[in-house]
Scaffold this motif. Structure first.
Motif, PDB file in Angstrom:
ATOM      1  N   LEU A  58      11.973 -10.941 -69.248  1.00  0.00           N
ATOM      2  CA  LEU A  58      12.867 -11.760 -68.870  1.00  0.00           C
ATOM      3  C   LEU A  58      13.245 -12.782 -70.253  1.00  0.00           C
ATOM      4  O   LEU A  58      12.193 -13.032 -70.972  1.00  0.00           O
ATOM      5  CB  LEU A  58      12.248 -12.837 -67.766  1.00  0.00           C
ATOM      6  N   ASP A  59      14.517 -13.011 -70.309  1.00  0.00           N
ATOM      7  CA  ASP A  59      14.912 -14.028 -71.271  1.00  0.00           C
ATOM      8  C   ASP A  59      14.052 -15.231 -71.523  1.00  0.00           C
ATOM      9  O   ASP A  59      13.657 -15.743 -70.329  1.00  0.00           O
ATOM     10  CB  ASP A  59      16.368 -14.409 -71.220  1.00  0.00           C
ATOM     11  N   THR A 115      15.218 -17.438 -68.633  1.00  0.00           N
ATOM     12  CA  THR A 115      15.136 -16.887 -67.255  1.00  0.00           C
ATOM     13  C   THR A 115      13.858 -17.075 -66.578  1.00  0.00           C
ATOM     14  O   THR A 115      12.782 -17.276 -67.474  1.00  0.00           O
ATOM     15  CB  THR A 115      15.494 -15.406 -67.243  1.00  0.00           C
ATOM     16  N   TYR A 151      18.022 -10.685 -58.488  1.00  0.00           N
ATOM     17  CA  TYR A 151      18.185 -12.081 -59.172  1.00  0.00           C
ATOM     18  C   TYR A 151      19.022 -12.983 -58.600  1.00  0.00           C
ATOM     19  O   TYR A 151      20.032 -12.576 -57.911  1.00  0.00           O
ATOM     20  CB  TYR A 151      18.876 -11.506 -60.505  1.00  0.00           C
ATOM     21  N   ARG A 184      19.688  -8.338 -71.333  1.00  0.00           N
ATOM     22  CA  ARG A 184      20.271  -9.393 -71.035  1.00  0.00           C
ATOM     23  C   ARG A 184      21.413  -8.923 -69.912  1.00  0.00           C
ATOM     24  O   ARG A 184      22.500  -9.609 -69.656  1.00  0.00           O
ATOM     25  CB  ARG A 184      21.138 -10.249 -71.986  1.00  0.00           C
ATOM     26  N   GLN A 185      21.214  -7.868 -69.008  1.00  0.00           N
ATOM     27  CA  GLN A 185      22.185  -7.245 -68.240  1.00  0.00           C
ATOM     28  C   GLN A 185      22.970  -8.044 -67.415  1.00  0.00           C
ATOM     29  O   GLN A 185      24.203  -8.120 -67.113  1.00  0.00           O
ATOM     30  CB  GLN A 185      21.492  -6.321 -67.343  1.00  0.00           C
ATOM     31  N   ILE A 186      22.187  -9.125 -66.414  1.00  0.00           N
ATOM     32  CA  ILE A 186      22.918  -9.967 -65.704  1.00  0.00           C
ATOM     33  C   ILE A 186      23.662 -10.936 -66.243  1.00  0.00           C
ATOM     34  O   ILE A 186      25.169 -10.940 -65.838  1.00  0.00           O
ATOM     35  CB  ILE A 186      21.768 -10.642 -64.799  1.00  0.00           C
ATOM     36  N   LYS A 187      23.489 -11.599 -67.521  1.00  0.00           N
ATOM     37  CA  LYS A 187      24.439 -12.663 -68.126  1.00  0.00           C
ATOM     38  C   LYS A 187      25.558 -11.737 -68.681  1.00  0.00           C
ATOM     39  O   LYS A 187      26.695 -12.267 -68.611  1.00  0.00           O
ATOM     40  CB  LYS A 187      23.562 -13.188 -69.136  1.00  0.00           C
ATOM     41  N   LEU A 245      19.389 -18.483 -64.229  1.00  0.00           N
ATOM     42  CA  LEU A 245      19.103 -17.129 -63.837  1.00  0.00           C
ATOM     43  C   LEU A 245      17.456 -17.089 -63.281  1.00  0.00           C
ATOM     44  O   LEU A 245      16.618 -17.669 -64.226  1.00  0.00           O
ATOM     45  CB  LEU A 245      19.087 -16.270 -65.103  1.00  0.00           C
TER      46      LEU A 245
HETATM   47  N1  URA Z   1      19.504 -10.286 -67.066  1.00  0.00           N
HETATM   48  C1  URA Z   1      19.524 -11.185 -68.198  1.00  0.00           C
HETATM   49  O1  URA Z   1      20.687 -11.472 -68.417  1.00  0.00           O
HETATM   50  N2  URA Z   1      18.529 -11.776 -68.271  1.00  0.00           N
HETATM   51  C2  URA Z   1      17.113 -11.600 -67.789  1.00  0.00           C
HETATM   52  O2  URA Z   1      16.011 -12.525 -68.308  1.00  0.00           O
HETATM   53  C3  URA Z   1      17.203 -10.617 -66.827  1.00  0.00           C
HETATM   54  C4  URA Z   1      18.066  -9.942 -66.641  1.00  0.00           C
END
Ligand code: URA
Length: 239
Positions: free
Chosen positions: A100-101, A104, A131, A185-188, A201
Protein backbone atom coordinates in the motif's frame (compact mmCIF):
# COMPACT_ATOMS: atom_id res chain seq x y z
CA UNK A 1 12.79 -13.60 20.87
CA UNK A 2 16.37 -14.44 21.73
CA UNK A 3 18.68 -14.95 18.79
CA UNK A 4 19.81 -18.39 20.02
CA UNK A 5 16.20 -19.60 20.31
CA UNK A 6 15.42 -18.25 16.83
CA UNK A 7 18.36 -20.20 15.37
CA UNK A 8 17.35 -23.34 17.23
CA UNK A 9 13.68 -23.05 16.20
CA UNK A 10 14.76 -22.59 12.59
CA UNK A 11 16.58 -25.91 12.69
CA UNK A 12 20.13 -24.54 12.46
CA UNK A 13 21.32 -26.25 15.63
CA UNK A 14 20.42 -26.97 19.23
CA UNK A 15 19.99 -23.96 21.48
CA UNK A 16 23.31 -24.56 23.22
CA UNK A 17 25.09 -25.05 19.91
CA UNK A 18 23.45 -21.83 18.65
CA UNK A 19 25.04 -19.93 21.53
CA UNK A 20 28.42 -21.33 20.49
CA UNK A 21 27.83 -20.20 16.90
CA UNK A 22 27.01 -16.72 18.18
CA UNK A 23 30.13 -16.62 20.37
CA UNK A 24 32.23 -17.70 17.37
CA UNK A 25 30.95 -14.71 15.38
CA UNK A 26 29.14 -16.83 12.78
CA UNK A 27 25.79 -15.07 13.11
CA UNK A 28 24.86 -11.65 11.77
CA UNK A 29 21.78 -9.57 12.44
CA UNK A 30 21.03 -6.87 9.88
CA UNK A 31 24.55 -7.27 8.51
CA UNK A 32 26.31 -6.92 11.88
CA UNK A 33 28.10 -9.78 13.60
CA UNK A 34 26.58 -10.45 17.01
CA UNK A 35 28.63 -11.91 19.87
CA UNK A 36 26.15 -11.28 22.68
CA UNK A 37 24.58 -14.60 23.74
CA UNK A 38 21.48 -12.94 25.17
CA UNK A 39 20.87 -10.83 22.04
CA UNK A 40 17.14 -10.22 21.48
CA UNK A 41 15.64 -9.82 18.00
CA UNK A 42 13.21 -7.10 16.96
CA UNK A 43 10.46 -7.46 14.32
CA UNK A 44 11.94 -7.23 10.84
CA UNK A 45 15.49 -8.18 11.88
CA UNK A 46 17.38 -10.14 9.23
CA UNK A 47 19.33 -13.07 10.62
CA UNK A 48 22.22 -14.61 8.67
CA UNK A 49 24.26 -17.70 9.44
CA UNK A 50 27.35 -18.30 7.34
CA UNK A 51 26.13 -15.81 4.75
CA UNK A 52 22.64 -17.32 4.32
CA UNK A 53 19.40 -15.79 5.56
CA UNK A 54 17.77 -17.85 8.29
CA UNK A 55 14.00 -17.90 7.90
CA UNK A 56 11.79 -18.34 10.92
CA UNK A 57 10.36 -21.82 11.40
CA UNK A 58 6.91 -20.57 12.36
CA UNK A 59 4.52 -19.38 9.72
CA UNK A 60 2.98 -16.06 10.71
CA UNK A 61 -0.01 -14.39 9.04
CA UNK A 62 -1.11 -10.95 10.19
CA UNK A 63 -3.80 -8.49 9.21
CA UNK A 64 -2.78 -4.89 9.91
CA UNK A 65 -4.94 -1.79 9.72
CA UNK A 66 -2.25 0.40 8.20
CA UNK A 67 -2.43 4.10 9.01
CA UNK A 68 -1.45 6.72 6.47
CA UNK A 69 2.22 7.79 6.74
CA UNK A 70 3.81 4.34 6.99
CA UNK A 71 6.01 2.74 4.35
CA UNK A 72 5.69 -0.90 3.31
CA UNK A 73 9.36 -1.48 2.51
CA UNK A 74 11.51 -3.01 5.24
CA UNK A 75 14.20 -0.37 4.76
CA UNK A 76 13.61 3.28 3.92
CA UNK A 77 16.61 5.49 3.12
CA UNK A 78 14.60 8.50 4.31
CA UNK A 79 13.96 6.87 7.68
CA UNK A 80 10.18 7.17 7.47
CA UNK A 81 7.99 5.03 9.76
CA UNK A 82 7.62 1.46 8.50
CA UNK A 83 4.58 -0.78 8.79
CA UNK A 84 6.70 -3.39 10.56
CA UNK A 85 7.39 -0.84 13.31
CA UNK A 86 3.71 -1.29 14.26
CA UNK A 87 4.09 -5.01 15.00
CA UNK A 88 4.76 -4.90 18.73
CA UNK A 89 5.42 -8.34 20.16
CA UNK A 90 6.07 -10.03 16.80
CA UNK A 91 9.60 -11.35 16.88
CA UNK A 92 9.53 -13.10 13.54
CA UNK A 93 10.73 -11.42 10.38
CA UNK A 94 7.57 -10.81 8.34
CA UNK A 95 7.12 -8.81 5.16
CA UNK A 96 4.11 -7.07 3.62
CA UNK A 97 2.06 -9.18 1.23
CA UNK A 98 1.75 -6.70 -1.62
CA UNK A 99 2.05 -2.97 -1.07
CA UNK A 100 0.00 0.00 0.00
CA UNK A 101 1.39 3.46 -0.76
CA UNK A 102 2.83 5.62 2.02
CA UNK A 103 -0.34 7.74 2.03
CA UNK A 104 -2.81 4.83 1.66
CA UNK A 105 -4.44 3.32 4.73
CA UNK A 106 -6.30 0.11 5.42
CA UNK A 107 -6.05 -3.64 5.20
CA UNK A 108 -2.54 -5.00 4.74
CA UNK A 109 -1.48 -8.62 5.19
CA UNK A 110 1.99 -9.48 6.44
CA UNK A 111 3.59 -12.89 6.53
CA UNK A 112 6.87 -14.80 6.43
CA UNK A 113 5.35 -17.34 4.02
CA UNK A 114 6.65 -16.61 0.52
CA UNK A 115 4.35 -19.13 -1.17
CA UNK A 116 1.28 -17.55 0.50
CA UNK A 117 2.48 -14.09 -0.53
CA UNK A 118 2.81 -15.22 -4.13
CA UNK A 119 -0.72 -16.66 -4.13
CA UNK A 120 -2.15 -13.40 -2.78
CA UNK A 121 -0.30 -11.08 -5.15
CA UNK A 122 0.49 -12.82 -8.44
CA UNK A 123 -1.85 -11.53 -11.20
CA UNK A 124 -2.54 -15.12 -12.25
CA UNK A 125 -4.58 -15.57 -9.04
CA UNK A 126 -7.69 -13.45 -8.68
CA UNK A 127 -7.86 -12.22 -5.10
CA UNK A 128 -10.34 -9.32 -4.95
CA UNK A 129 -9.28 -6.16 -3.13
CA UNK A 130 -11.78 -3.45 -2.23
CA UNK A 131 -10.89 0.23 -1.86
CA UNK A 132 -12.68 3.40 -0.89
CA UNK A 133 -11.31 6.48 -2.62
CA UNK A 134 -12.28 10.11 -2.16
CA UNK A 135 -11.72 11.69 -5.55
CA UNK A 136 -11.76 15.25 -6.80
CA UNK A 137 -14.91 16.14 -8.75
CA UNK A 138 -18.32 14.57 -9.21
CA UNK A 139 -18.43 11.19 -10.89
CA UNK A 140 -21.03 10.51 -13.54
CA UNK A 141 -22.41 7.07 -14.51
CA UNK A 142 -20.39 7.09 -17.72
CA UNK A 143 -17.11 7.41 -15.81
CA UNK A 144 -18.14 4.62 -13.45
CA UNK A 145 -18.81 2.39 -16.47
CA UNK A 146 -15.38 3.24 -17.92
CA UNK A 147 -13.67 2.28 -14.66
CA UNK A 148 -15.58 -1.00 -14.64
CA UNK A 149 -14.78 -1.89 -18.24
CA UNK A 150 -11.06 -1.16 -17.95
CA UNK A 151 -8.97 1.92 -18.52
CA UNK A 152 -5.74 2.29 -20.48
CA UNK A 153 -2.68 2.81 -18.29
CA UNK A 154 0.89 3.00 -19.54
CA UNK A 155 1.45 -0.64 -18.52
CA UNK A 156 -1.74 -1.97 -20.12
CA UNK A 157 -5.53 -1.92 -19.88
CA UNK A 158 -6.91 -2.70 -16.45
CA UNK A 159 -9.03 -5.82 -16.06
CA UNK A 160 -12.79 -5.41 -15.50
CA UNK A 161 -13.51 -4.15 -12.01
CA UNK A 162 -16.52 -3.19 -9.91
CA UNK A 163 -17.12 0.48 -9.19
CA UNK A 164 -19.84 2.14 -7.12
CA UNK A 165 -20.47 5.75 -6.16
CA UNK A 166 -21.00 5.80 -2.37
CA UNK A 167 -21.53 9.52 -1.81
CA UNK A 168 -20.53 12.96 -2.96
CA UNK A 169 -20.15 16.29 -1.20
CA UNK A 170 -18.43 19.63 -1.71
CA UNK A 171 -17.21 18.78 -5.20
CA UNK A 172 -15.72 15.45 -4.16
CA UNK A 173 -16.95 11.87 -4.59
CA UNK A 174 -16.50 8.73 -2.55
CA UNK A 175 -15.95 5.79 -4.85
CA UNK A 176 -15.79 2.09 -4.02
CA UNK A 177 -13.62 0.08 -6.39
CA UNK A 178 -12.98 -3.65 -6.35
CA UNK A 179 -10.02 -4.91 -8.36
CA UNK A 180 -8.07 -8.13 -8.42
CA UNK A 181 -4.89 -6.94 -10.07
CA UNK A 182 -2.05 -5.30 -8.22
CA UNK A 183 -0.52 -2.85 -10.67
CA UNK A 184 1.57 -0.16 -9.03
CA UNK A 185 -0.60 2.70 -7.68
CA UNK A 186 -3.44 1.18 -9.68
CA UNK A 187 -6.42 2.92 -8.09
CA UNK A 188 -4.84 6.36 -8.23
CA UNK A 189 -3.81 5.89 -11.84
CA UNK A 190 -7.22 4.48 -12.87
CA UNK A 191 -9.02 7.43 -11.33
CA UNK A 192 -6.62 9.94 -12.85
CA UNK A 193 -7.03 8.28 -16.25
CA UNK A 194 -10.76 9.11 -16.13
CA UNK A 195 -10.08 12.66 -14.93
CA UNK A 196 -10.38 12.35 -11.14
CA UNK A 197 -7.45 12.81 -8.77
CA UNK A 198 -7.51 10.61 -5.66
CA UNK A 199 -7.50 12.68 -2.47
CA UNK A 200 -7.44 9.80 0.01
CA UNK A 201 -7.41 6.04 -0.32
CA UNK A 202 -8.27 3.17 1.99
CA UNK A 203 -8.24 -0.59 1.35
CA UNK A 204 -11.33 -1.91 3.11
CA UNK A 205 -11.33 -5.60 2.17
CA UNK A 206 -9.23 -8.40 0.71
CA UNK A 207 -11.29 -11.41 -0.37
CA UNK A 208 -13.52 -12.17 2.66
CA UNK A 209 -11.31 -10.26 5.13
CA UNK A 210 -12.32 -6.82 6.38
CA UNK A 211 -10.98 -4.36 8.96
CA UNK A 212 -13.76 -5.21 11.42
CA UNK A 213 -12.47 -5.24 15.00
CA UNK A 214 -8.99 -3.96 14.07
CA UNK A 215 -8.43 -0.31 14.98
CA UNK A 216 -6.13 1.87 12.89
CA UNK A 217 -2.49 0.99 13.67
CA UNK A 218 -3.48 -2.35 15.25
CA UNK A 219 -3.14 -5.88 13.89
CA UNK A 220 -4.47 -9.38 14.50
CA UNK A 221 -3.39 -12.89 13.56
CA UNK A 222 -5.35 -14.60 10.80
CA UNK A 223 -7.01 -17.83 11.90
CA UNK A 224 -5.89 -21.03 10.20
CA UNK A 225 -9.36 -21.27 8.61
CA UNK A 226 -8.84 -17.80 7.10
CA UNK A 227 -5.38 -18.72 5.77
CA UNK A 228 -6.70 -21.96 4.29
CA UNK A 229 -9.70 -20.11 2.79
CA UNK A 230 -7.45 -17.55 1.10
CA UNK A 231 -5.13 -20.23 -0.28
CA UNK A 232 -8.10 -22.19 -1.62
CA UNK A 233 -9.58 -19.07 -3.22
CA UNK A 234 -6.31 -18.25 -4.97
CA UNK A 235 -5.75 -21.82 -6.21
CA UNK A 236 -9.33 -22.09 -7.52
CA UNK A 237 -8.97 -18.81 -9.40
CA UNK A 238 -5.51 -19.62 -10.89
CA UNK A 239 -5.53 -19.50 -14.66
N1 URA B 1 -3.79 1.62 -5.56
C1 URA B 1 -3.10 2.76 -5.30
O1 URA B 1 -3.11 3.67 -6.11
N2 URA B 1 -2.42 2.84 -4.16
C2 URA B 1 -2.40 1.88 -3.23
O2 URA B 1 -1.76 2.03 -2.18
C3 URA B 1 -3.13 0.70 -3.49
C4 URA B 1 -3.82 0.60 -4.66
Amino acid sequence: MRLAKYLADSGISSRRQAEKLIAQGKVKVNGQTIYELAFTLNPGDRVEYEGKIVESADRVYLLLNKPRGYICTLFDPQGRPRVIDLLNGINTRVFPVGRLDFDTEGLLLLSNDGEFSNLMTHPRYLIPKKYEAWVQGLLNPDTIRKLEKGVALEDGITAPSRAKLLSSEKGQSLLELEIHEGKKRQIKRMCLAVGHRVISLKRTALAFLTLEGVARGQFRFLTSAEVEGLIMLARQSGK
